[in-house]
Design an enzyme around this catalytic site. Structure first.
Site, PDB file in Angstrom:
ATOM      1  N   ASP A  38       7.027  45.257  46.333  1.00  0.00           N
ATOM      2  CA  ASP A  38       6.925  46.665  45.975  1.00  0.00           C
ATOM      3  C   ASP A  38       5.802  47.265  46.808  1.00  0.00           C
ATOM      4  OD1 ASP A  38       6.479  49.207  44.852  1.00  0.00           O
ATOM      5  OD2 ASP A  38       7.280  48.543  42.919  1.00  0.00           O
ATOM      6  N   ALA A  59      21.098  44.947  38.794  1.00  0.00           N
ATOM      7  CA  ALA A  59      21.409  45.765  37.621  1.00  0.00           C
ATOM      8  C   ALA A  59      20.638  47.078  37.698  1.00  0.00           C
ATOM      9  CB  ALA A  59      21.058  45.012  36.348  1.00  0.00           C
ATOM     10  N   ALA A  60      20.295  47.503  38.923  1.00  0.00           N
ATOM     11  CA  ALA A  60      19.492  48.713  39.113  1.00  0.00           C
ATOM     12  C   ALA A  60      20.353  49.874  39.598  1.00  0.00           C
ATOM     13  CB  ALA A  60      18.357  48.432  40.097  1.00  0.00           C
ATOM     14  N   GLU A 116      31.340  54.062  41.826  1.00  0.00           N
ATOM     15  CA  GLU A 116      31.755  53.766  40.457  1.00  0.00           C
ATOM     16  C   GLU A 116      32.653  54.883  39.934  1.00  0.00           C
ATOM     17  OE1 GLU A 116      28.242  53.090  38.130  1.00  0.00           O
ATOM     18  OE2 GLU A 116      27.682  51.288  39.232  1.00  0.00           O
ATOM     19  N   HIS A 137      28.525  48.504  34.634  1.00  0.00           N
ATOM     20  CA  HIS A 137      27.357  49.368  34.451  1.00  0.00           C
ATOM     21  C   HIS A 137      26.972  49.475  32.971  1.00  0.00           C
ATOM     22  CE1 HIS A 137      24.985  52.732  36.623  1.00  0.00           C
ATOM     23  NE2 HIS A 137      24.285  52.246  35.613  1.00  0.00           N
ATOM     24  N   LEU A 138      26.593  48.317  32.426  1.00  0.00           N
ATOM     25  CA  LEU A 138      26.265  48.224  31.005  1.00  0.00           C
ATOM     26  C   LEU A 138      24.766  48.284  30.723  1.00  0.00           C
ATOM     27  CD1 LEU A 138      28.715  45.364  29.900  1.00  0.00           C
ATOM     28  CD2 LEU A 138      29.064  47.834  29.784  1.00  0.00           C
ATOM     29  N   ALA A 160      22.543  50.454  30.043  1.00  0.00           N
ATOM     30  CA  ALA A 160      22.065  51.246  28.896  1.00  0.00           C
ATOM     31  C   ALA A 160      23.012  51.171  27.711  1.00  0.00           C
ATOM     32  CB  ALA A 160      21.893  52.700  29.306  1.00  0.00           C
TER      33      ALA A 160
END
Length: 536
Positions: A179, A238-239, A269, A287-288, A290
């Site tokens: 980062d 998963a970002a 998507e 795309h789970l 949330a």
């Protein structure tokens, strides 16, 4: 915007345009006149907005300039979720309407899903499950690997990245991270060792992505990077879709250069027919991140609390455009401009400053312009951190990184009616200044200075900033490279302190410039530096 919401005896009207959890209404309580409508029924929405003080939506309701104008006494728009793609924040800001979301409502859900994908890939859980339910007992076919003692590389130490690092550390994993906007000291406090991207790729047994999607991060893990990893590496994204190049990942998996992948997000998507789905070593979900009961309920509760604060005139921590209080009509048009200047500053600098002055010159300096400092900081961090950036948390992000900021207001402005300059010092003591203004009846946003060199260019969606030694033929070479790849130049200006010195060229472009094309331009003209600025 009227103030009829404050009339004695009148309860403020809160309009809920989509299905939200019962807990949302409970938090609002009896202090408000809660009404419902179908936000996808446009005429019904516009009619209901006429009396609304607050509007609560999820993702289906389009809160555009027309909707905001229909809310003649609207004071706050609340999105029960993280994204704001369906809310015209600029139009709301111009109308003095606060916009709030729920930026932390799903961070635990997203972090837990990343860990779930990583475990599923490590132990072949979905494949073994499908095999057994299909009538086969193949224990040896689905032998996996342990997490303990392995090295996990976390790309991005925002709030979700930190949660993932903490959870994987509990599995006995060594955690390293990449980062560029996090200090070594901050990472050390979390027990995380910072590495360059190349070093992380070479060292990690698992890689999990938690970066924002920006022009710099799209394709960050591509063909070249996937040739630097261990053949036993397992990659989780998963970002945001597109940060991992899906075509390059497919080839790497097929050639055995990557052992497995867990994917929750995709470049486009909905995605239902990716060739990656045919590979047994890929675990994929739609795309789970949330999609938990808790995340959905947390989002509703969070925005309901924000609405209560906003309608009471109090500070709203999750406001994305204003933190509360009255903003002078003369100041409002400059908010979006200054936010963009912050993004230009970070892009041109290639990083964050250690010190930043927000200089406001001209007639608007007679008003309270403190919101412009917030706008500058919001822009500064928008493209470099994973977390949603608001006018409230931007100063916190600056303080966490030790960035000193000052607001300087001066009524004198010789060249323009009003001008704002962001003047900072980078970590290597290099100074940088970026200036902008609004011109004409249409208040056109313009870039008017870099490092005190004068320009006057419209702030387009795509900019290119080049530093090079002034000499004949450079402009033609730049145009040639861009023309060869079909990128059209809208306008270009060059400024220099003296003939033959170091020049700064700024181009507005109709399309974004791929990183490889920028590298080609820099090499072709021998530029000192070349930076892309994408404000879309």
């Amino acid at each position: 915007m009227s103030t009829t919401g404050n009339e004695p005896g009148r309860r403020p009207v809160v309009l809920i345009a989509e299905e939200l959890s019962p807990a949302t209404v409970q938090v609002l309580g009896d202090d408000f006149d809660v009404r419902w409508c179908d936000g996808t029924d446009r005429p019904a929405l516009l009619a209901a907005l006429a009396e609304a003080d607050a509007l609560l939506v999820r993702s289906a309701t389009q809160v555009d300039a027309e909707a905001i104008a229909a809310g003649r006494q609207l004071r706050v728009v609340a999105r029960a979720g993280v994204g704001l793609d369906n809310v015209d924040v600029a139009a709301a800001t111009q109308a003095g309407v606060m916009v709030v979301n729920a930026p932390t409502s799903n961070i635990v859900s997203a972090a837990e899903l990343a860990v779930a994908l990583l475990l599923a890939v490590a132990r072949n859980v979905p494949q073994a499950h499908a095999s057994l339910k299909g009538g086969a007992w193949k224990r040896s076919a689905y032998t996996g690997v342990e997490l303990q003692g392995k090295t996990v590389g976390v790309l991005g130490l925002g709030r979700i990245g930190v949660l993932v690092a903490q959870r994987l550390s509990a599995f006995g994993m060594r955690v390293v991270a990449y980062d560029p906007y996090v200090s070594t000291a901050r990472a050390g406090q979390m027990g995380v060792r910072l590495l360059s991207l190349d070093d992380l790729l070479a060292e990690a047994d698992f890689i999990t992505v938690h970066l924002p999607k920006t022009p710099e991060t799209i394709g960050l893990i591509g063909e070249d990077q996937l040739r630097k990893v261990k053949p036993t590496v397992r990659i989780v994204n998963a970002a945001r879709g597109g940060i991992v190049d899906e075509k390059a990942l497919l080839v790497a998996l097929e050639e055995g250069r990557v052992a497995g992948a867990g994917l929750d997000v995709f470049a486009r998507e909905p995605c239902t027919d990716s060739p990656l789905f045919a590979l047994d070593r890929v675990v994929a979900t739609p795309h789970l991140g949330a999609s938990t009961d808790e995340a959905q309920e947390n989002a509703g509760i969070s925005v309901a609390r924000s609405v209560r604060l906003a309608l009471a005139g109090e500070l709203v921590p999750d406001a994305v455009n204003v933190s509360g209080g009255v903003i002078a009509q003369e100041v409002r048009p400059g908010i979006a401009l200054v936010e963009k200047l912050g993004r230009v500053f970070t892009a041109v600098a290639g990083g964050l400053p250690v010190q930043l002055d927000v200089e406001v010159h001209g007639e608007i300096a007679a008003h309270d312009v403190s919101v412009l400092r917030l706008a500058a900081l919001k822009g500064l961090f928008t493209d470099v951190v994973e977390d949603p950036v608001s006018y409230v948390n931007a100063p916190v992000l600056a303080a966490d990184r030790g960035i000193e900021t000052r607001l300087i207001a001066d009524g004198n402005s010789p060249a323009f009616r009003n001008v704002v300059t962001l003047r900072g010092c980078l970590g290597d003591s290099t100074p940088l200044a970026v200036s902008g203004t609004l011109t004409g009846p249409k208040q056109v946003e313009k870039l008017v200075g870099i490092d005190d060199l004068d320009f006057e260019l419209p702030l387009a969606d795509h900019l290119l900033v080049l530093r090079y030694e002034d000499r004949p033929g450079v402009i033609g070479a730049i145009g040639g490279v861009l023309g060869d790849v079909g990128v059209n130049i809208g306008s270009m200006q060059v400024a220099r302190p003296e003939q033959g010195g170091q020049a700064v060229g700024v181009l507005t472009l109709d399309q974004a410039v791929p990183a490889a094309v920028l590298e080609s331009i820099v090499e072709r003209i021998g530029a000192v530096s070349g930076r892309r600025v994408d404000l879309t």
